[in-house]
Structure formats: structure tokens, C-alpha cells
Write a protein that holds these residues in place. Structure first.
Motif, short mmCIF file in Angstrom:
data_model
loop_
_atom_site.label_atom_id
_atom_site.label_comp_id
_atom_site.label_asym_id
_atom_site.label_seq_id
_atom_site.Cartn_x
_atom_site.Cartn_y
_atom_site.Cartn_z
N UNK A 34 38.12 13.07 48.65
CA UNK A 34 38.41 14.38 49.27
C UNK A 34 38.03 15.56 48.38
N UNK A 35 37.37 15.32 47.28
CA UNK A 35 37.08 16.41 46.34
C UNK A 35 35.68 16.98 46.57
N UNK A 36 35.50 18.21 46.09
CA UNK A 36 34.20 18.87 46.09
C UNK A 36 33.94 19.40 44.68
N UNK A 37 32.69 19.34 44.24
CA UNK A 37 32.31 19.98 42.98
C UNK A 37 31.66 21.31 43.33
N UNK A 38 32.24 22.39 42.83
CA UNK A 38 31.75 23.72 43.15
C UNK A 38 31.25 24.41 41.90
N UNK A 39 30.11 25.08 42.02
CA UNK A 39 29.50 25.79 40.90
C UNK A 39 29.57 27.29 41.15
N UNK A 40 29.92 28.05 40.11
CA UNK A 40 30.08 29.51 40.24
C UNK A 40 29.24 30.24 39.19
N UNK A 41 28.65 31.34 39.61
CA UNK A 41 27.90 32.20 38.70
C UNK A 41 28.86 33.17 38.01
N UNK A 42 28.47 33.75 36.86
CA UNK A 42 29.33 34.74 36.20
C UNK A 42 29.69 35.88 37.15
N UNK A 43 30.97 36.22 37.21
CA UNK A 43 31.44 37.28 38.08
C UNK A 43 31.92 36.81 39.44
N UNK A 44 31.59 35.57 39.81
CA UNK A 44 32.05 35.05 41.10
C UNK A 44 33.52 34.67 41.04
N UNK A 45 34.20 34.89 42.15
CA UNK A 45 35.63 34.58 42.24
C UNK A 45 35.83 33.12 42.60
N UNK A 46 36.61 32.43 41.78
CA UNK A 46 36.92 31.02 42.01
C UNK A 46 38.18 30.89 42.85
N UNK A 47 39.18 31.73 42.53
CA UNK A 47 40.45 31.75 43.25
C UNK A 47 40.82 33.20 43.51
N UNK A 48 41.37 33.49 44.69
CA UNK A 48 41.83 34.83 45.03
C UNK A 48 43.35 34.84 45.12
N UNK A 49 43.98 35.75 44.38
CA UNK A 49 45.43 35.90 44.43
C UNK A 49 45.88 36.19 45.86
N UNK A 50 46.87 35.43 46.32
CA UNK A 50 47.39 35.60 47.68
C UNK A 50 46.74 34.70 48.70
N UNK A 51 45.62 34.06 48.34
CA UNK A 51 44.92 33.18 49.28
C UNK A 51 45.67 31.86 49.44
N UNK A 52 45.45 31.15 50.54
CA UNK A 52 46.11 29.85 50.75
C UNK A 52 45.73 28.85 49.66
N UNK A 53 46.68 28.00 49.30
CA UNK A 53 46.48 26.99 48.27
C UNK A 53 45.89 25.74 48.93
N UNK A 54 44.62 25.81 49.32
CA UNK A 54 43.98 24.70 50.04
C UNK A 54 43.55 23.59 49.10
N UNK A 55 43.21 23.95 47.86
CA UNK A 55 42.73 22.97 46.89
C UNK A 55 43.36 23.24 45.53
N UNK A 56 43.59 22.18 44.77
CA UNK A 56 43.91 22.32 43.36
C UNK A 56 42.60 22.13 42.61
N UNK A 57 42.47 22.76 41.45
CA UNK A 57 41.19 22.81 40.77
C UNK A 57 41.24 22.21 39.37
#
Length: 231
Positions: A34-57
Motif C-alpha cells: 500500500x505504499x508509494x515512493x514520492x520524490x520532491x524538489x527543493x521548496x515543494x511541500x511534502x505535508x500541509x498543516x491541517x490536511x487530512x492524515x491520509x499517509x504516514x511518511x
């Protein structure tokens, strides 16, 4: 953000957070499904405060900042995240919301694990549950200590503490290249950019540190430590 799901299974992964050592093969396979590997560039938001807790990271590579967003005061960086840390918070078992934001400072990768599966494995595996609670509590204690420092220490004490944190816990060297801005260093120290810049300049004038562009070298570790302790 790039989805690179399907890379490297959990069982053979060399970038697993420490808490996953308590899982057997069946449990690891269940999380892997059920996991996904996600890649982020500098400055990209990984988690947003207040957003639903759909995944643990599970943070597997790069560097990121954990931010608490305020309504009146500027946002505060409470800590930095590096491999291989587990990103979780109290919202998972309270209201299923994130209580902080996470933003990539360098090119970063995370494993995103479905919360339903994660919670179910937690309920069934006592050792895994304890390891998770320990990780969450350690983060809580770190944040509490940072809040105490913010209220008790003066500006130089807070900047000294931030520089020692970077040297000892993030870069593991007394000379390092900052991978973020002075604004971020100020936010990590709980002050304005102008105040942080003045402290850095004073430390340079007193031969405590040397800063050239984004490279910082600690010249007098003993004195910097004393300033951090006495605040």
C-alpha cells in the motif's frame, strides 16, 4: 512531486526507519503493498498543516524542514528532517489531521504508507507500537525543549543553539554548506532575519564562526557551546 512507486520492496530496503525492524515479513509485505515512493524538489511541500492524515511518511533521502504555521506570527521551523526518520504526529490518533507542514530543502524522497494499514499493524504488533510511540514522544520532547529555549534564551543563545544543532545533528561537521536560506536559519532560531543576521555578524567579528556565502565554519566550538548554554 514524482510518484516512483514500485521501487525496492520493504524487506530488502536499506533506507527503512528504525521502527520497522520490529515487523516480520508478512507485516512488511502488507505495508509494501500500500505504499508509494514520492520524490520532491527543493521548496515543494511534502505535508500541509491541517490536511487530512491520509499517509504516514518514512523519510528516505534528502533534507526537509518541519514548520508550525501561526496565524499572527511568522511560521517557525521546529526541526529538520533527514534520513532515515519517521514523520508522524499526534493528529493520527486525534482528529486525523496534520499539525505541522513539511517542506523539502533538498531533493527528497519519502515512503508514503496508508494510515489504515499502518494503524492496523500497530494494533497487532506490540513492539512496533512501542517503537512508534517512542518516536512520537522523542519528537514531542525535542519541540518542548525548543520552545523552552525560545522563551528563556536571548538571540545569541538561540542562534548558537541552532548552529550547534546543524553541526552536530544535521551535517555532522564543524564546517558545512547551508542548504537553506538565512530566513530559514532565523526561523529555526525563533527570530527575525535581521536579528539572526546581526548575531551571525557578531559571531564572525568575535572569531567564533566564519561565514562565506552559505558556508559556515565553527572556529571556537567551546565558546559557541557556552553561549548556547548560558543564552
Amino acid at each position: 512531486m514524482i510518484d516512483t512507486s514500485g521501487s525496492n520492496g520493504c524487506i530488502d530496503c536499506n533506507h527503512r526507519a528504525a521502527i520497522f525492524k520490529h515487523l516480520n515479513k508478512d507485516e512488511l509485505n502488507r505495508i509494501d503493498d500500500t505504499r508509494y515512493i514520492l520524490s520532491f524538489k527543493p521548496g515543494e511541500q511534502i505535508v500541509k498543516q491541517g490536511a487530512p492524515f491520509s499517509y504516514v511518511l518514512s523519510f528516505t533521502s534528502g533534507l526537509a524542514k518541519i514548520i508550525v504555521e501561526g496565524s499572527a506570527k511568522p511560521d517557525m521551523i521546529v526541526k529538520l528532517v533527514k534520513p532515515v526518520e519517521f514523520i508522524a504526529g499526534p493528529g493520527l490518533f486525534v482528529d486525523n489531521r496534520h499539525y505541522f507542514s513539511v517542506v523539502a530543502l533538498e531533493k527528497s524522497c519519502v515512503c508514503a504508507i496508508d494510515t489504515y494499514v499502518f494503524k492496523d499493524v500497530l494494533r497487532r504488533n506490540h513492539n512496533f507500537n512501542e517503537a512508534y510511540l517512542s518516536a512520537v514522544n522523542q519528537n514531542y520532547l525535542f519541540v518542548m525543549q525548543k520552545l523552552i529555549s525560545t522563551f528563556e534564551k536571548n538571540t545569541k543563545g538561540r542562534v548558537a543553539e541552532a548552529l550547534l544543532y546543524l553541526a552536530n545533528d544535521i551535517y555532522h561537521a564543524e564546517a558545512f554548506n547551508l542548504t537553506f536560506s538565512i530566513n530559514d536559519l532565523a526561523s529555526l532560531s525563533g527570530m527575525s532575519k535581521e536579528s539572526a543576521f546581526r548575531c551571525i555578524k557578531d559571531f564572525g567579528d568575535d572569531d567564533i564562526i566564519r561565514m562565506s556565502k552559505k558556508r559556515i565554519e565553527i572556529l571556537n566550538l567551546k565558546l559557541l557551546t557556552e553561549i548556547s548554554k548560558k543564552g
